[in-house]
Motif scaffolding. Structure first.
Motif, PDB file in Angstrom:
ATOM      1  N   MET A 158       0.836  -1.211   0.000  1.00 52.01           N
ATOM      2  CA  MET A 158       0.000   0.000   0.000  1.00 52.01           C
ATOM      3  C   MET A 158       0.865   1.252   0.000  1.00 52.01           C
ATOM      4  N   VAL A 159       1.947   1.235   0.774  1.00 52.56           N
ATOM      5  CA  VAL A 159       2.849   2.387   0.789  1.00 52.56           C
ATOM      6  C   VAL A 159       3.400   2.634  -0.604  1.00 52.56           C
ATOM      7  N   ALA A 160       3.820   1.576  -1.277  1.00 52.89           N
ATOM      8  CA  ALA A 160       4.367   1.716  -2.624  1.00 52.89           C
ATOM      9  C   ALA A 160       3.309   2.215  -3.604  1.00 52.89           C
ATOM     10  N   ASP A 161       2.097   1.704  -3.480  1.00 54.90           N
ATOM     11  CA  ASP A 161       1.025   2.125  -4.387  1.00 54.90           C
ATOM     12  C   ASP A 161       0.681   3.597  -4.191  1.00 54.90           C
ATOM     13  N   VAL A 162       0.588   4.025  -2.935  1.00 55.87           N
ATOM     14  CA  VAL A 162       0.262   5.424  -2.662  1.00 55.87           C
ATOM     15  C   VAL A 162       1.390   6.330  -3.142  1.00 55.87           C
ATOM     16  N   ALA A 163       2.626   5.907  -2.942  1.00 55.69           N
ATOM     17  CA  ALA A 163       3.760   6.715  -3.380  1.00 55.69           C
ATOM     18  C   ALA A 163       3.780   6.880  -4.894  1.00 55.69           C
ATOM     19  N   ALA A 164       3.300   5.860  -5.614  1.00 52.36           N
ATOM     20  CA  ALA A 164       3.305   5.913  -7.082  1.00 52.36           C
ATOM     21  C   ALA A 164       2.084   6.624  -7.650  1.00 52.36           C
ATOM     22  N   ASP A 165       1.095   6.882  -6.822  1.00 54.34           N
ATOM     23  CA  ASP A 165      -0.155   7.493  -7.275  1.00 54.34           C
ATOM     24  C   ASP A 165       0.050   8.990  -7.498  1.00 54.34           C
ATOM     25  N   VAL A 166      -0.400   9.500  -8.631  1.00 53.69           N
ATOM     26  CA  VAL A 166      -0.254  10.937  -8.888  1.00 53.69           C
ATOM     27  C   VAL A 166      -1.202  11.756  -8.022  1.00 53.69           C
ATOM     28  N   GLU A 167      -2.263  11.136  -7.533  1.00 55.03           N
ATOM     29  CA  GLU A 167      -3.178  11.794  -6.595  1.00 55.03           C
ATOM     30  C   GLU A 167      -3.349  10.882  -5.380  1.00 55.03           C
ATOM     31  N   PRO A 168      -2.363  10.859  -4.492  1.00 61.46           N
ATOM     32  CA  PRO A 168      -2.360   9.887  -3.397  1.00 61.46           C
ATOM     33  C   PRO A 168      -3.349  10.180  -2.283  1.00 61.46           C
ATOM     34  N   ASP A 169      -3.915  11.393  -2.257  1.00 58.31           N
ATOM     35  CA  ASP A 169      -4.750  11.782  -1.120  1.00 58.31           C
ATOM     36  C   ASP A 169      -5.924  10.833  -0.897  1.00 58.31           C
ATOM     37  N   ALA A 170      -6.513  10.330  -1.999  1.00 61.25           N
ATOM     38  CA  ALA A 170      -7.697   9.490  -1.873  1.00 61.25           C
ATOM     39  C   ALA A 170      -7.408   8.201  -1.117  1.00 61.25           C
ATOM     40  N   GLY A 171      -6.182   7.733  -1.195  1.00 62.17           N
ATOM     41  CA  GLY A 171      -5.838   6.494  -0.508  1.00 62.17           C
ATOM     42  C   GLY A 171      -5.221   6.698   0.858  1.00 62.17           C
ATOM     43  N   ALA A 172      -5.184   7.938   1.318  1.00 60.72           N
ATOM     44  CA  ALA A 172      -4.471   8.241   2.557  1.00 60.72           C
ATOM     45  C   ALA A 172      -5.088   7.551   3.768  1.00 60.72           C
ATOM     46  N   ARG A 173      -6.395   7.600   3.870  1.00 59.73           N
ATOM     47  CA  ARG A 173      -7.038   7.033   5.064  1.00 59.73           C
ATOM     48  C   ARG A 173      -6.829   5.521   5.151  1.00 59.73           C
ATOM     49  N   GLY A 174      -6.955   4.839   4.036  1.00 57.43           N
ATOM     50  CA  GLY A 174      -6.733   3.399   4.054  1.00 57.43           C
ATOM     51  C   GLY A 174      -5.319   3.044   4.449  1.00 57.43           C
TER      52      GLY A 174
END
Length: 539
Positions: free
Chosen positions: A467-483
């Motif tokens: 999940m950390v890697a996926d969020v770091a690669a996301d151009v808009e990571p905010d949506a996944g922040a809570r998860g």
């Protein structure tokens, strides 16, 4: 039989050592190098467990603060009147060092002992904990800016409490004022102006939307100086001993936290001194904010302890259908599940406390940077639902104001709101991961200490890394922040319990909080094989 014979009601839960009966807390204090504080913590536990202290706690919440803007002759006084019960409570907390003892007596475990003291007082009466927390949290800022702060340090270290406003006081409590109507969490949008007076002081004019504990002796305030948003120390009395230009406009009518006054204030040429450089206001005040967030974790955890302790007390002294409630499997499961949440919060809070001691290594400092934000998000969010479920264990009694859990249910949401609500904290976690990679490395190293002990935890740690890697690669990571923050929080709690808690507690937590079978919504839905009775016995 008289209709007024009282049977099958639990006796008052008083006369207990609230420290000695809190097994998980005692274990954590010993584990994190604060065993030297056991004696004083037992004394505090006995004090807050008395009937008189609990009466004061109830009274302070029912006889709420009253604002007096003027005296009888028309002089502006801006005074908040508190019930004497409130003064007795906060006076006892100050005397026990619930505010600044970790700085006065720095040693391994000092922050652990202070955190436990703070939690014992907040468990019974949470409103006073606001100025206690802010006074604790301001110390790093005062220490870093000694040209202004040094004159205040001895006063905030003092263990005497003086609620009156006068020159020559030997003690002081601090407050903080950041947010404004138009900005909220976006403190850089603040419009309060600070005009240099030419003698090192500034004149502040503006309106703050939230200023808690307005009877504090001084405040850290954000305002726009010529060089940008800056941080100022604004006392209630000027150097000349006159009332500063701080006008209390009204007290907030809050859901909970009723014993504590929160206010809107107007600054009318209020005199303050600059801390740090102009334009560096957020950087200057951030240490105070971070420590206050930590105390929100402690406050939520203290509330969980009160809630589950009251629920278990009722269940042990109330019978239905021929046996005590606590011996009935459905109730045992609920209490055990509530205790799992409390134990997880307690072990996490104490681990964070140890990371805030003065002997903390660079790795520990990096760990606490991320772990504090993660824990503030998760533990504070878990508080309200936990309080509700505990209240329900008391049935109709729990819903009445004569029992403490109605107060606690209203109180728990405030810790999730203050000093950064959910999205603010989640985005701060993303910021820490992106800008301070050492914090993620230290966090991962900490949770990995439990690898190999539980397959469910190992799988969760692997998922969290992905999940950390996926969020770091996301151009808009905010949506996944809570998860992501949820996964990080559960990783920390589970790893600590696997390492330090009894097997029954650790196994039940990983079984109910990790993986596809996790049930994070409702308490009491335990899978087969959980030793609910053993867990409930620790309450």
């Amino acid at each position: 039989m008289s209709t007024h014979d009282v049977v099958n009601q639990s006796p008052p839960r008083t006369g207990l050592d609230e420290y000695g009966t809190h097994t998980a807390l005692v274990e954590a204090v010993e584990r994190h190098d604060a065993g030297w504080a056991h004696h004083r913590l037992h004394l505090t536990g006995q004090r807050v467990g008395t009937a008189s202290f609990q009466r004061d706690a109830a009274r302070a919440n029912r006889h709420e603060p009253v604002l007096h803007t003027h005296d009888r002759y028309g002089h502006r006084i801006d005074e908040v009147e508190y019930d004497d019960a409130y003064h007795r409570i906060i006076g006892a907390a100050v005397a026990d060092g619930a505010h600044t003892s970790a700085y006065v007596e720095p040693r391994p475990g000092a922050s652990v002992a202070r955190a436990a003291t703070f939690m014992l007082y907040a468990q019974i009466e949470p409103g006073h904990a606001c100025p206690i927390s802010m006074t604790h949290s301001v110390v790093p800022v005062l220490q870093q800016h000694a040209e202004v702060g040094a004159a205040w340090l001895d006063r905030v270290y003092a263990t005497s409490y003086d609620p009156a406003l006068h020159s020559g006081k030997h003690s002081a409590l601090f407050g903080m004022a950041m947010t404004e109507k138009q900005g909220g969490s976006d403190v850089r949008a603040g419009a309060t102006a600070a005009r240099p007076l030419g003698d090192g002081r500034y004149s502040l004019t503006g309106h703050k939307w939230f200023c808690s504990a307005p009877m504090s002796d001084a405040f850290l305030v954000l305002a726009q100086a010529p060089g940008g948003l800056s941080c100022f120390l604004v006392p209630r009395l000027t150097d000349e001993g006159e009332r500063n230009g701080i006008r209390i406009q009204r007290l907030k009518d809050k859901l909970g936290n009723r014993a504590n006054a929160s206010s809107e204030v107007e600054y009318v040429d209020a005199v303050g001194r600059l801390l740090g450089d102009e334009g560096r206001g957020v950087r200057t005040i951030i240490d105070m904010v971070a420590r206050t967030r930590l105390d929100c974790v402690y406050g939520s955890t203290a509330g969980m302890r009160q809630a589950v302790a009251e629920a278990a007390w009722h269940a042990r002294h109330r019978a239905a259908f021929g046996r005590a409630l606590i011996d009935q499997p459905a109730m045992t499961a609920v209490l055990a599940d509530l205790q799992l949440e409390t134990e997880a919060a307690t072990v996490t809070a104490m681990r964070l406390a140890r990371a805030h001691d003065e002997d903390a290594s660079d790795t520990e400092r990096a760990f606490r940077r991320l772990a504090t934000a993660v824990s503030k998000y998760w533990i504070c969010k878990r508080g309200p639902g936990h309080a509700y479920e505990a209240l329900e264990c008391l049935g109709g009694n729990g819903y009445t104001e004569e029992f403490p859990l109605a107060m606690r249910y209203r109180e728990q949401p405030v810790m999730a709101v203050w000093e950064g609500s959910g999205n603010v904290i989640a985005l701060d976690v993303l910021r820490a991961i992106a800008r301070e990679p050492a914090s993620l490395e230290a966090f991962d190293a900490e949770v990995s200490l439990a690898r190999g002990a539980d397959a469910r935890l190992d799988a969760h740690l692997d998922r969290t890394r992905r999940m950390v890697a996926d969020v770091a690669a996301d151009v808009e990571p905010d949506a996944g922040a809570r998860g992501l923050v949820t996964a990080l929080a559960l990783a920390l709690q589970a790893s600590l319990l696997v390492r330090f808690a009894p097997a029954a507690v650790a196994d039940a937590f990983t079984a109910t909080r990790l993986g596809d079978a996790a049930s994070l919504g409702l308490y009491g839905a335990l899978p087969g094989g959980v030793d609910a009775a053993a867990i409930a016995a620790r309450i």
